[in-house]
Design an enzyme around this catalytic site. Structure first.
Site, PDB file in Angstrom:
ATOM      1  N   SER A  97     -37.340  15.583  34.210  1.00  0.00           N
ATOM      2  CA  SER A  97     -36.559  17.727  35.195  1.00  0.00           C
ATOM      3  C   SER A  97     -37.307  18.339  36.067  1.00  0.00           C
ATOM      4  O   SER A  97     -38.378  17.572  36.322  1.00  0.00           O
ATOM      5  CB  SER A  97     -36.723  18.298  34.068  1.00  0.00           C
ATOM      6  OG  SER A  97     -36.719  17.936  32.552  1.00  0.00           O
ATOM      7  N   HIS A 115     -31.272  17.150  35.227  1.00  0.00           N
ATOM      8  CA  HIS A 115     -31.062  15.180  34.996  1.00  0.00           C
ATOM      9  C   HIS A 115     -30.020  14.486  35.409  1.00  0.00           C
ATOM     10  O   HIS A 115     -28.524  14.982  34.810  1.00  0.00           O
ATOM     11  CB  HIS A 115     -31.088  15.510  33.306  1.00  0.00           C
ATOM     12  CG  HIS A 115     -32.531  15.518  32.886  1.00  0.00           C
ATOM     13  ND1 HIS A 115     -33.885  14.477  32.702  1.00  0.00           N
ATOM     14  CD2 HIS A 115     -32.890  16.675  32.800  1.00  0.00           C
ATOM     15  CE1 HIS A 115     -34.649  15.061  32.221  1.00  0.00           C
ATOM     16  NE2 HIS A 115     -33.786  16.728  32.536  1.00  0.00           N
ATOM     17  N   HIS A 150     -32.793  13.968  25.548  1.00  0.00           N
ATOM     18  CA  HIS A 150     -34.090  14.261  23.940  1.00  0.00           C
ATOM     19  C   HIS A 150     -32.941  13.657  23.153  1.00  0.00           C
ATOM     20  O   HIS A 150     -31.680  14.228  23.643  1.00  0.00           O
ATOM     21  CB  HIS A 150     -33.971  15.255  25.677  1.00  0.00           C
ATOM     22  CG  HIS A 150     -34.345  15.001  26.992  1.00  0.00           C
ATOM     23  ND1 HIS A 150     -33.387  15.567  28.380  1.00  0.00           N
ATOM     24  CD2 HIS A 150     -35.742  15.298  27.241  1.00  0.00           C
ATOM     25  CE1 HIS A 150     -34.448  15.745  28.906  1.00  0.00           C
ATOM     26  NE2 HIS A 150     -35.870  15.435  28.642  1.00  0.00           N
ATOM     27  N   TYR A 182     -33.250  16.348  21.386  1.00  0.00           N
ATOM     28  CA  TYR A 182     -32.551  17.563  21.165  1.00  0.00           C
ATOM     29  C   TYR A 182     -31.368  18.523  21.374  1.00  0.00           C
ATOM     30  O   TYR A 182     -30.958  19.116  21.923  1.00  0.00           O
ATOM     31  CB  TYR A 182     -33.748  18.614  21.870  1.00  0.00           C
ATOM     32  CG  TYR A 182     -33.704  19.106  23.495  1.00  0.00           C
ATOM     33  CD1 TYR A 182     -33.010  18.785  24.728  1.00  0.00           C
ATOM     34  CD2 TYR A 182     -35.421  18.372  24.251  1.00  0.00           C
ATOM     35  CE1 TYR A 182     -32.361  19.209  25.347  1.00  0.00           C
ATOM     36  CE2 TYR A 182     -35.197  18.402  25.254  1.00  0.00           C
ATOM     37  CZ  TYR A 182     -33.632  18.974  26.152  1.00  0.00           C
ATOM     38  OH  TYR A 182     -33.387  18.602  27.212  1.00  0.00           O
ATOM     39  N   GLU A 183     -31.317  17.034  22.578  1.00  0.00           N
ATOM     40  CA  GLU A 183     -29.364  17.119  22.875  1.00  0.00           C
ATOM     41  C   GLU A 183     -28.678  16.864  21.758  1.00  0.00           C
ATOM     42  O   GLU A 183     -27.271  16.504  21.912  1.00  0.00           O
ATOM     43  CB  GLU A 183     -29.237  15.752  24.355  1.00  0.00           C
ATOM     44  CG  GLU A 183     -29.708  16.663  25.403  1.00  0.00           C
ATOM     45  CD  GLU A 183     -29.821  15.734  26.251  1.00  0.00           C
ATOM     46  OE1 GLU A 183     -28.625  15.605  27.391  1.00  0.00           O
ATOM     47  OE2 GLU A 183     -30.258  15.031  26.851  1.00  0.00           O
ATOM     48  N   ALA A 216     -41.326  16.586  32.796  1.00  0.00           N
ATOM     49  CA  ALA A 216     -42.440  18.035  33.841  1.00  0.00           C
ATOM     50  C   ALA A 216     -43.094  18.071  31.961  1.00  0.00           C
ATOM     51  O   ALA A 216     -42.570  17.889  31.019  1.00  0.00           O
ATOM     52  CB  ALA A 216     -40.883  19.100  33.654  1.00  0.00           C
ATOM     53  N   MET A 236     -40.860  16.864  26.046  1.00  0.00           N
ATOM     54  CA  MET A 236     -40.014  16.817  25.480  1.00  0.00           C
ATOM     55  C   MET A 236     -39.594  15.779  25.565  1.00  0.00           C
ATOM     56  O   MET A 236     -37.793  15.074  24.836  1.00  0.00           O
ATOM     57  CB  MET A 236     -38.764  18.277  25.329  1.00  0.00           C
ATOM     58  CG  MET A 236     -38.787  19.162  24.970  1.00  0.00           C
ATOM     59  SD  MET A 236     -37.797  20.706  25.395  1.00  0.00           S
ATOM     60  CE  MET A 236     -38.748  22.567  25.248  1.00  0.00           C
ATOM     61  N   SER A 237     -40.185  14.685  26.241  1.00  0.00           N
ATOM     62  CA  SER A 237     -39.367  13.460  27.041  1.00  0.00           C
ATOM     63  C   SER A 237     -40.393  12.273  26.061  1.00  0.00           C
ATOM     64  O   SER A 237     -41.523  13.098  25.081  1.00  0.00           O
ATOM     65  CB  SER A 237     -39.431  13.583  27.368  1.00  0.00           C
ATOM     66  OG  SER A 237     -40.062  13.483  28.069  1.00  0.00           O
ATOM     67  N   ASN A 278     -45.530  24.358  33.824  1.00  0.00           N
ATOM     68  CA  ASN A 278     -46.452  25.699  33.465  1.00  0.00           C
ATOM     69  C   ASN A 278     -47.540  25.296  32.473  1.00  0.00           C
ATOM     70  O   ASN A 278     -47.954  24.904  32.151  1.00  0.00           O
ATOM     71  CB  ASN A 278     -44.601  26.394  32.403  1.00  0.00           C
ATOM     72  CG  ASN A 278     -44.599  25.762  31.379  1.00  0.00           C
ATOM     73  OD1 ASN A 278     -44.015  24.649  31.941  1.00  0.00           O
ATOM     74  ND2 ASN A 278     -45.323  26.308  30.398  1.00  0.00           N
ATOM     75  N   HIS A 303     -35.905  27.233  31.267  1.00  0.00           N
ATOM     76  CA  HIS A 303     -35.456  25.494  31.988  1.00  0.00           C
ATOM     77  C   HIS A 303     -36.108  25.798  33.610  1.00  0.00           C
ATOM     78  O   HIS A 303     -36.207  25.106  34.633  1.00  0.00           O
ATOM     79  CB  HIS A 303     -33.791  25.209  31.316  1.00  0.00           C
ATOM     80  CG  HIS A 303     -33.638  24.083  31.961  1.00  0.00           C
ATOM     81  ND1 HIS A 303     -35.098  22.595  31.802  1.00  0.00           N
ATOM     82  CD2 HIS A 303     -33.107  23.443  32.535  1.00  0.00           C
ATOM     83  CE1 HIS A 303     -34.693  21.379  32.328  1.00  0.00           C
ATOM     84  NE2 HIS A 303     -33.508  22.246  32.825  1.00  0.00           N
TER      85      HIS A 303
HETATM   86  N1  HPA Z   1     -43.400  22.984  26.640  1.00  0.00           N
HETATM   87  C1  HPA Z   1     -42.325  22.093  26.666  1.00  0.00           C
HETATM   88  N2  HPA Z   1     -41.312  21.086  26.600  1.00  0.00           N
HETATM   89  C2  HPA Z   1     -41.624  20.938  28.373  1.00  0.00           C
HETATM   90  C3  HPA Z   1     -43.237  22.663  29.002  1.00  0.00           C
HETATM   91  C4  HPA Z   1     -43.022  23.578  27.545  1.00  0.00           C
HETATM   92  O1  HPA Z   1     -44.215  24.694  28.036  1.00  0.00           O
HETATM   93  N3  HPA Z   1     -42.915  22.780  29.939  1.00  0.00           N
HETATM   94  C5  HPA Z   1     -41.769  21.144  30.679  1.00  0.00           C
HETATM   95  N4  HPA Z   1     -41.560  21.127  29.649  1.00  0.00           N
END
Ligand code: HPA
Length: 271
Positions: free
Chosen positions: A28, A59, A81, A83-84, A111, A209-210, A233, A245
């Site tokens: 991402s 993406h 992903h 989750y999609e 990310a 998440m990947s 973050n 996001h």
């Molecule tokens: N959690 C999950 N996935 C993420 C995060 C997060 O804080 N930041 C970027 N992808």
């Protein structure tokens, strides 16, 4: 023929004289890595049998063939992903396509949120190991013996020699590089503060998440793996910033510049 061989045939046909030796999956907001590729040939995933159609902003869904740091590379810009609602097959095919092209090393980027207060947004973290907390293993189901064994080991999944090469490249480039354990959740919701506290106890330094799925498929088919997280973050509960996001994509931009520099410098040693 299976999808990875079909997709590899398309890539080979369009590659011209290129003979890719390194695969790079960019996560991402990390498209700057693909922008650093010279003599680029861009092939949309729609032209590659079995490849996913990413549904998420940030993406792109294209393969970029070209040269990076003096090495012929394939950059996969965009990933599926789970989750999609993507079938695990759409995670397996791109990784196996790299293998079918004769590539031996893959760099997986993402990310991620940091669980370490001193490693904040914009920083890079080399993945030393992972915890798959997603509840899914993408190798579940009948084993395809063509690619690897039923029970692939996952010790040393993130190659120690390649990690040393990335650390050296970071020192040369003056890029600050943390190192730690990446924990994957399924998503798409971000974590609760209680989950983050629990993940810290589990040994996590970053959460996303990947990546763990691609690492699993890559190790199954004998690819060597480098993993790098771009910290976008601090994880939930660690500061007062609401997670989104959009915020993730904005912070990924900063890290992507360092990531591109790092990979240009490291490519020759990784391939
Ligand atoms: N959690 C999950 N996935 C993420 C995060 C997060 O804080 N930041 C970027 N992808």
């Amino acid at each position: 023929m299976s999808a990875p061989h079909d997709a590899a045939a398309v890539l080979r046909e369009r590659a011209g004289g290129l003979a890719p030796r390194l695969g790079i999956v960019v996560g991402s907001g990390l498209g700057a890595v693909a922008d650093a590729v010279t003599d680029a040939v861009v092939i949309p995933y729609a032209d590659l049998p079995g490849f996913p159609r990413p549904t998420v902003a940030g993406h792109a869904g294209e393969a970029v063939l070209g040269r990076l740091g003096g090495v012929d590379v394939v950059v996969l810009r965009g990933r599926a992903h789970l989750y999609e609602g993507t079938a695990p097959e759409a995670v397996r095919v791109p990784v196996r396509t790299l293998r079918a092209l004769g590539i031996e090393t893959v760099v997986l980027t993402n990310a991620a949120g940091s669980l370490r207060p001193e490693v904040g947004p914009g920083r890079l973290m080399l993945i030393a190991d992972h915890v798959n907390h997603s509840g899914i293993n993408v190798l579940a189901g009948p084993n395809d013996d063509e690619w690897g064994p039923r029970f692939p080991p996952m010790g040393g999944a993130y190659d120690a020699d390649l990690r040393a090469a990335v650390r050296a490249a970071a020192a040369d480039e003056g890029v600050e590089l943390a190192e730690g354990v990446y924990l994957a959740v399924l998503g798409p919701s971000f974590e609760t503060p209680a989950e983050i506290r629990a993940f810290r106890v589990l040994g996590a330094d970053a959460v996303g998440m990947s990546t763990v799925h691609e690492t699993t498929v890559a190790r199954h088919c004998g690819l060597r793996v480098v993993g790098i997280s771009a910290i976008t973050n601090l994880a939930e509960g660690m500061d007062d910033e609401p997670l989104s996001h959009e915020g993730t994509l904005a912070s990924a931009d900063d890290a992507a510049v360092d990531l591109a520099r790092l990979l240009v410098r490291a490519a020759g040693d990784l391939a």
